[in-house]
Structures are given as C-alpha cells and as structure tokens.
Design an enzyme around this catalytic site. Sequence first.
Site, PDB file in Angstrom:
ATOM      1  N   HIS A   5       0.880  -1.267   0.121  1.00 57.55           N
ATOM      2  CA  HIS A   5      -0.098   0.108  -0.007  1.00 57.55           C
ATOM      3  C   HIS A   5       0.975   1.316   0.149  1.00 57.55           C
ATOM      4  CE1 HIS A   5      -2.652   2.906   2.534  1.00 57.55           C
ATOM      5  NE2 HIS A   5      -3.125   2.673   1.112  1.00 57.55           N
ATOM      6  N   GLU A  25       0.482  -0.642  -4.917  1.00 59.78           N
ATOM      7  CA  GLU A  25      -0.438   0.473  -4.935  1.00 59.78           C
ATOM      8  C   GLU A  25       0.123   1.827  -4.984  1.00 59.78           C
ATOM      9  OE1 GLU A  25      -3.972   2.795  -3.114  1.00 59.78           O
ATOM     10  OE2 GLU A  25      -1.909   2.605  -2.351  1.00 59.78           O
ATOM     11  N   ASP A  27      -0.104   6.055  -5.368  1.00 56.67           N
ATOM     12  CA  ASP A  27      -1.247   7.365  -5.522  1.00 56.67           C
ATOM     13  C   ASP A  27      -0.856   7.997  -6.739  1.00 56.67           C
ATOM     14  OD1 ASP A  27      -2.863   6.817  -3.099  1.00 56.67           O
ATOM     15  OD2 ASP A  27      -0.778   6.826  -2.059  1.00 56.67           O
ATOM     16  N   HIS A  41       0.418  10.879  -1.780  1.00 54.46           N
ATOM     17  CA  HIS A  41      -0.734  10.713  -0.890  1.00 54.46           C
ATOM     18  C   HIS A  41      -1.125  11.989  -0.267  1.00 54.46           C
ATOM     19  CE1 HIS A  41      -3.583   9.410   1.745  1.00 54.46           C
ATOM     20  NE2 HIS A  41      -3.795   8.173   1.159  1.00 54.46           N
ATOM     21  N   ASP A  85      -3.864   4.356  -7.851  1.00 51.61           N
ATOM     22  CA  ASP A  85      -4.777   5.234  -6.806  1.00 51.61           C
ATOM     23  C   ASP A  85      -4.954   6.499  -7.380  1.00 51.61           C
ATOM     24  OD1 ASP A  85      -6.781   6.043  -5.429  1.00 51.61           O
ATOM     25  OD2 ASP A  85      -5.541   5.240  -3.461  1.00 51.61           O
TER      26      ASP A  85
END
EC number: 4.6.1.-
Length: 273
Positions: A5, A25, A27, A41, A85
């Site tokens: 993440h 993942e 951002d 993020h 994301d």
Amino acid sequence: WIMGHMVNAIAQIDEFVNLGANSIETDVSFDDSANPEYTYHGVPCDCGRTCTKWEYFNEFLKGLRKATTPGDSKYHEKLVLVVFDLKTSSLYDNQASDAGKKLAKSLLQNYWNNGNNGGRAYIVLSIPNLAHYKLITGFKETLTSEGHPELMDKVGYDFSGNDEIGDVAKTYKKAGVTGHVWQSDGITNCLLRGLDRVRKAVANRDSSNGYINKVYYWTVDKRATTRDALDAGVDGIMTNYPDVIADVLNESAYKAKFRIASYDDNPWETFKN
C-alpha cells in the site's frame, strides 16, 4: 495478490517487494489541467505511515519500468501487478476524459516504452468516483489512436468508492467495460470496517452473471483481519506489512487453499471459490 500500500517513492518498490509484495499500489495526483503530476498521497494517510513520500509521476513510471522489465538490473520477477490509485477528486467531472488521455500518454511513453520492451506488469486503473468513468474511455481511445490498442490487454479497472455494487455495474456498462474488473472494498487502517460488502462482491464474482473478476480488501495490517479476509474468499489483500500477509498465507489452514500469484496467473480471469 499481496498488494503493498502507498508505494510512492521509487526506493519503496524494492522495500515492499522484498517484504513479500507481488503487487503495489501507487497514488497519482493530478494538476489543474488533468496531467498526472506526482505519485503522492499527502496528509492524512494510514496510521503508522509517512504520508509525504513522492516522485514526479513520469520519473516513478521509469523506475517502475526498470523493476518490471526482465533483464534490467532492478528487475523483480515477482512484481506482476500495479494499482494506480487515481486521485481524481481534485478534478472537475468534465476533466475525467482528459485525465485518462494524459495518463495513457504518460504510461505509453514512460512505462510501456512506446510498445518496445517496456514494463510487463498488469495495471489496474483505480478511480474513486463513478462520475469519472470517462477516464477509462479517454485512456482507451488514446492507446488506440497512438497505435497500441494491444496494451489494453494489460489494463484493468476498479472503482474504489465503496459504492453499491449495482451502481458500479451500471457505470461499467456506460464505460463499455466488459472484463478486467477488480473490485476493492475497504477503509484506512486507522478505522475498522466489516466484511459485508466484501462478501457481496465475492458473491457477484462467483455468480454466473457477475461483472467482477477479482476482489481485494484494504488496508489490512493484522493477522486476524487477514484470516477473516481470506475466509471471505478475496483474491487480493492490500497492506502496509506484506510480510504479515505472507506469514498468514503460510499457515496450514491457508497453505493448501491459496498461493501467491505469479506472472502466469491472469489477473482478469475469475477464480471462483
């Protein structure tokens, strides 16, 4: 799929894969003109994490390409899936198509190397808002007009807003999407969330007429929650601690039923319980 993440700095790719992630993942934030700008993020983010690591998006893509190109000194054979994301909430709804077009151009140039031995990972475009479905059509149109429609074979989709599953299905219809669908469900690790919607998503995946190919749950950092998610039948778990998920997968109860996905496992293929 063990999904690392918030991997937003190039150095974190090695870090998370070395802990056991076969997927990451990342951002993606956009500027006012809908250009993907940073892998970032920002505050607030998950408890126990630094929220402010970042790269320029195109530089991150180059680092990611090296990590997923066989023969490169930075290559990781087991890194097979990347979820972007897409932080499109900063955009107006009518900019979604432009964001998709610009994203496709960035990926084509900096990740896929214009179709010439680029990175091999599968890519999931994760969109937080159903109203932004034209990002998908803009992305697809651009790869086609740039002469690389075959790269769409490597691209899948996710709507990450925890919307009603029926509403998500309708949106995919509007976007002309008939496969390659991952469905996320989850919440920041600072809060608790039950598995009701995950079970609904798994039921859709396992039904004869569902739209979902894979289900993943985020953000899971504890062994007990990992077991609950695996018991619910998910295909992927997003985590800040890939080693925790890897440990649970090694427990006798799960070892026989689950294994870590490799490049030969098609992430768009439905594997039913």
